[in-house]
Every structure is written in C-alpha cells, then in structure tokens.
Design an enzyme around this catalytic site. Structure first.
Site, mmCIF file in Angstrom:
data_model
loop_
_atom_site.group_PDB
_atom_site.id
_atom_site.type_symbol
_atom_site.label_atom_id
_atom_site.label_comp_id
_atom_site.label_asym_id
_atom_site.label_seq_id
_atom_site.Cartn_x
_atom_site.Cartn_y
_atom_site.Cartn_z
ATOM 1 N N SER B 47 0.820 -1.223 0.000
ATOM 2 C CA SER B 47 0.000 0.000 0.000
ATOM 3 C C SER B 47 0.849 1.267 0.000
ATOM 4 C CB SER B 47 -0.920 0.013 1.222
ATOM 5 O OG SER B 47 -0.134 0.008 2.416
ATOM 6 N N HIS B 48 2.059 1.202 0.549
ATOM 7 C CA HIS B 48 2.930 2.382 0.617
ATOM 8 C C HIS B 48 4.160 2.254 -0.278
ATOM 9 C CE1 HIS B 48 0.364 3.340 3.965
ATOM 10 N NE2 HIS B 48 0.916 4.523 4.050
ATOM 11 N N GLU B 189 -7.417 1.919 4.754
ATOM 12 C CA GLU B 189 -8.304 0.746 4.726
ATOM 13 C C GLU B 189 -9.757 1.164 4.563
ATOM 14 O OE1 GLU B 189 -8.139 -2.705 4.746
ATOM 15 O OE2 GLU B 189 -6.093 -2.213 4.153
#
Lengths: 336, 336
Positions: B47-48, B189
C-alpha cells in the site's frame, strides 16, 4: 459513605514527612515524596496519595526501599544525565536528576535523564508536569513488574508501563498533560475489586490462558488486557525499552512486585527527556499549542486529559482535601 | 486474483526514480524516495510502495510538493538539528537531517531532528529503522491532516498520527521495531472499502456526530476511531505535539489533505529523537533487549511487531516482489 477528615495540603505534606521519617527514611529522601503526596491529593488522585504512605513505610522497613539511600548523579555525555537511585525512593533520584536535566535541556536543546536501581515513582505526570513548569516539553517513561502478555501469548512480559508528556503553557501550568498506562485499566482497580469481592467488567483482564475473565482473582493470576489490543502491547514495549533497557534497569519480567513485602528492591527504571521548544520550533510552539487546545475546547463536550486539574488544585489549596480516616489511622499507628 | 509481474528490488527502485524525475522531481529528491519505495515493497507493505509513486508524481505536478526543493539544515543548539523541508519531499529532508543527527547523537548521547514545511513521510518505521542500523535507539513522530476527534467531541482535531520506536540489535537489524498509528485501523483501509463499495466493521470509524458507522463514506466524512478510546487520542496528541507543535509545522487541523490535488503543500512535520544506548545504559542495553525479546519468542504463538521482516526482506532480495500490473501501467503512463 467513607468517613473522612479534611486536611490542608501542608498538613498532608507534614504528616507524610513525619510518617516516612518515623519508618526510617532520611529527611532528604522523605521531603520530595511528601511533597508529591500532597500534590497528588490536590489533584484528586487519592489512590496514589496518602493511601500509599503506609505502603512506602512498610517497604522501608522490609528493605524493599533503602530509606537512607543517596542517589548517585553522573553525566556520561554532554546531553545525558544518569542517576543510580541506589534502591532508594524514585522521587529523590528524580529530584537529583532534574537539578541537572533542566539547565542542560535549555543549553543543549534536548537532554535525557536515565534512572536505574529505582522504585515505583508514583504518578508519572507529577514529574513531567515539573518539566513543563520549567518551560520544557517533558516526556517520561517508568516500567513496572510484568503484567501484560505479548500479542499471541498469555504470559506477562511487560508492565502496565505508563508514558507521560507535558507541554508547557503560558502561565506556568502545562498546556497539555497526558499520563496514561498501556493497559485498559489500572491494575490497582482490579486489585480493589478483588479486595471487595466484586466481579470486573470483561476487557479489563485475562486468565492464565489469555481468555477474558470477570473474576479479579483469576485476572491477577493471568494478565492485564492491553488498551486497544496489540497497540497497547506496543506502548508497553515502548516504555519497557525506554525506562528499563535504555537505562540498564531491571526488566518487568525480573522485577520484584511493587506491592507486598517479598522479593527485595524492584530496581526498575525511569527515563525522562526534556526538550526546549524554543530550540526546535522557531518560536511557533506557543501559538500551535493554543490553536490545538482551542480546537478541542471550542467543541461541545470535548475535553483534554487533565482538564480541570488547575481548578481542582486551587480548590484543594483553599479548602484542603477530605482524607479517608482509615488511612489516617494507619499513618497514626506508624507515628506511634 | 490481481494480475502481477515480479520485479527485482533494483528494478523497483529504478522505476520509481525514473517516474519521479519524469514528473519533475530533482534526482537528489527522487533518490531517497525511490530507495524507500523499494524497501517498503521488500517489507511487503504494498500500500505504501510502488502504488504511491503515481500519487507522488501527481503531487509534484499539481504543486502539493516542490520536486526541486532544497532542504535547509541548521543546528540551533548543540543537541538539535532543524530541517526546513521547503515543501519538498520528506525523504530528502530526513536524509539531510540524519546526516547530522546520527553523529550528533553519538557525541551528545541524545539529539533531536525537527522537520518543518514537510510532507507525508511514507512508512515512519523505515526511517527509525535506519537510526537503529546506526546503533541508536530511534523515536519518530509524524503528523497528518486531522481525522480523529477529541474525547467527548466529534470533529477531528488530530491525525491518525503514528509514532515509531526502533531499538538496535546485534546484527545491524533492529531488535524491536514498532510503528503504529493512533487509530484502530489505517485510514487507507476505510478508503479502500469506500472505493470497493464494501461496509466497514463497527469500531473503525465514526459518523459526523461521533456515532459508530459501518458505511465507509460516512466514516470518511466523520472521524477515525482512536485505538483503545481516549488512550488513542492521547497517542495522537503526543505525536501532534512532537511532530507539529514542537517543530513549528502545520497542525493537522490546518493541513491540506495528503490525498487528492487540492490545497497546496500540507507543510506537516516530523520529529526524530536518537539516543545512544551506550551513553544511558552502562552497557546493559544489548543484554536487556535479548532478555525481553526471548521472553516473547519462547512463548508459543507470541510475537513482536515486525517479526518475520528479516526473512521477508531476504526473500524479496533473492526473488523480487510481485507488483500489481495496474500500478505498473500507471507508472508507464508517467514515463510516457
């Protein structure tokens, strides 16, 4: 109803001092602890005020604390003060350390105080508060005997290990003071329910297999529930590393209990960091704090930790504090 | 199943570098961000990782980040390094700061790095990890646009504001690395559930009146639930004071969003503290850390945050990382 008697703050301080000295504490060690006891009563935290004096006295008498200890101060690096509490009271060690830490933080911009061979320091926020009163941002960490289990485990490895941060305000009072433990609830609350034979709410403690329990006795033999699950364990580890591993103090897994008379000195630790906002913020600190506090206080019902402390202290200074007479009777017995 | 393609870590780094530079980032600013992107993919935090590169590029192009900025480093006090990130990427500012912070912490025992006019620093633990690799205990704080409401209120005043602590280990790897936000769950999320039109579990977010909601869209217009209730608010305040008030950076209540193109540079901040365990622990640090980690690892099923990171990195270095082809297509479009 509990029977109470109202005492002035100086009466509370004097009574604490005399009891501690009657139990074998030197005046130098008893004074800072007596002052903290009066301040704690003024803040309305009765559980850590006079009620603790008989415990402190018992611990001097059984050797869990050396009432005659002299803290040893050193400065191993330009920004670090070290205090060996020599198994004496934490308060005297912190006092000795702050005398060096405060001017050092102003000069260096940041300084650390690492305390080892120490003891329960009472309300952690009492100490960071004093750093904020000196115009410094204070961070504090203190470790305790293990009572929280790691994620996925059930055997305690870290204490309820609080941290505290106090930010200086404009009037000698902290703008914000946070002092919170890593557990959902203080262990003393579970012990109180056990003494009174009352069940505890689910979510406070776990049994020896890591399952929720409402029986305080089973919880005390198991572990304390970390606040917010694994993130509470993270906070407890943060504090364990800062207060014990980084100071060379005894880890919670090896420390003797803070309550009772068994096991000798706990030799746990404290770490305090003091930072001068003038060194790091280009003068913007006070305005930022005002904006942050206002954003909270302008919301209906919203509050900061420690709100109302100032008013409570003022009232206590003026009207005194109602103290449990059973506690007073225990202290009178020490004074003989 | 998501379509993926396997890239080596140096391919990921090179691709990131070229995309960032194609969008108008100087090589000096792009290099540390590209290295962090590869390391984040190696850690399995997709995600990063590369998924953020198109966002970073868009932010350079819309002026939310100045891709050509030069961080300005100063040392206002013997123990304090200050970096004005000049609305450039946080990574370049942190790099410039660490070059001074690391030797300073060894010399002084403790040193602080205050970064202002900055931007989203990605995975906070990536940075504290580097301090631990240098043999120092690293503490990190980074603030974000407000999304958590104060206790008793419903309007956000502080971000999901993570803190991180990394303790040095014996083999150049951290013995313990904690990196946790103040909210129950990452805001990303909730955003992901909103994009996918899925409900969120109760306890993740609150509506604009502070009531629980399972609708991610309503949650994003309300606030993120703090981990462990008021204690999560306490963590968010700790980080807001350290990363913003203490550095003079923009508070979360005034910062422009980290996502989207509106509002100009967020000008948020970071604070890093580095402490030399050799200065504070009389040589006891490594043994204490070994005892603490062992007490956890010898329990069936118990684990520390970040366990398995080492093995994951090794596997990624050997076998590369499977990357989403949709992400790669977006990056290819930037490269033209």
């Amino acid at each position: 109803m509990t029977d109470t008697r109202t005492l002035t703050l100086s009466e509370i301080e004097d009574l604490s001092l005399r009891a501690l000295m009657a139990a074998g504490t030197s005046e130098a060690n008893a004074r800072p602890l007596a002052a903290a006891t009066a301040a704690t009563e003024a803040d309305g935290v009765a559980s850590h005020g006079l009620a603790y004096i008989p415990i402190y006295c018992e611990h001097v008498q059984c050797g869990k604390v050396d009432g005659q200890a002299t803290p040893i101060v050193s400065q191993p690096r330009p920004g670090v003060v070290k205090v060996d509490a020599a198994t004496g009271f934490a308060h005297a060690a912190i006092d000795a350390g702050f005398d060096r830490l405060i001017p050092l933080a102003r000069e260096q911009g940041i300084a650390a105080l690492a305390i080892t061979n120490s003891y329960n320091c009472g309300v952690l926020g009492y100490h960071t508060y004093r750093l904020a009163q000196a115009g410094l941002l204070g961070l504090g960490f203190t470790n305790a005997p293990a009572s929280i289990a790691p994620s996925g485990g059930s055997k305690p490895v870290v204490g309820t290990n609080p941290f505290s941060i106090a930010a200086p305000g404009s009037d000698g009072q902290p703008a914000v003071l946070i002092d919170q433990s890593a557990s959902t609830i203080a262990k003393s609350e579970v012990m109180k329910h056990a003494r009174e034979g009352k069940p505890i709410p689910e979510g406070w403690a776990l049994d020896a297999d890591g399952n929720p329990t409402t029986d305080p006795e089973i919880g005390l033999k198991g572990s304390m529930a970390p606040s917010g699950g694994y993130k509470g364990v993270g906070i407890a580890l943060l504090t364990e590393m800062m207060a014990a591993a980084m100071t060379g103090a005894t880890l919670g897994i090896h420390a003797s209990p803070f309550s009772g008379t068994a096991g000798g000195p706990p030799k746990t630790g404290q770490m305090f960091l003091a930072i001068d906002p003038g060194a790091t913020s280009d003068g913007a600190f006070a305005q930022r704090m005002t904006q942050l506090v206002e954003a909270i206080h302008t919301q209906d019902g919203a509050h900061l930790p420690g709100d109302g402390r100032g008013a409570k202290r003022l009232a206590a200074a003026e009207n005194g504090v109602a103290v449990n007479t059973a506690t007073l009777a225990r202290i009178d017995a020490i004074l003989g």
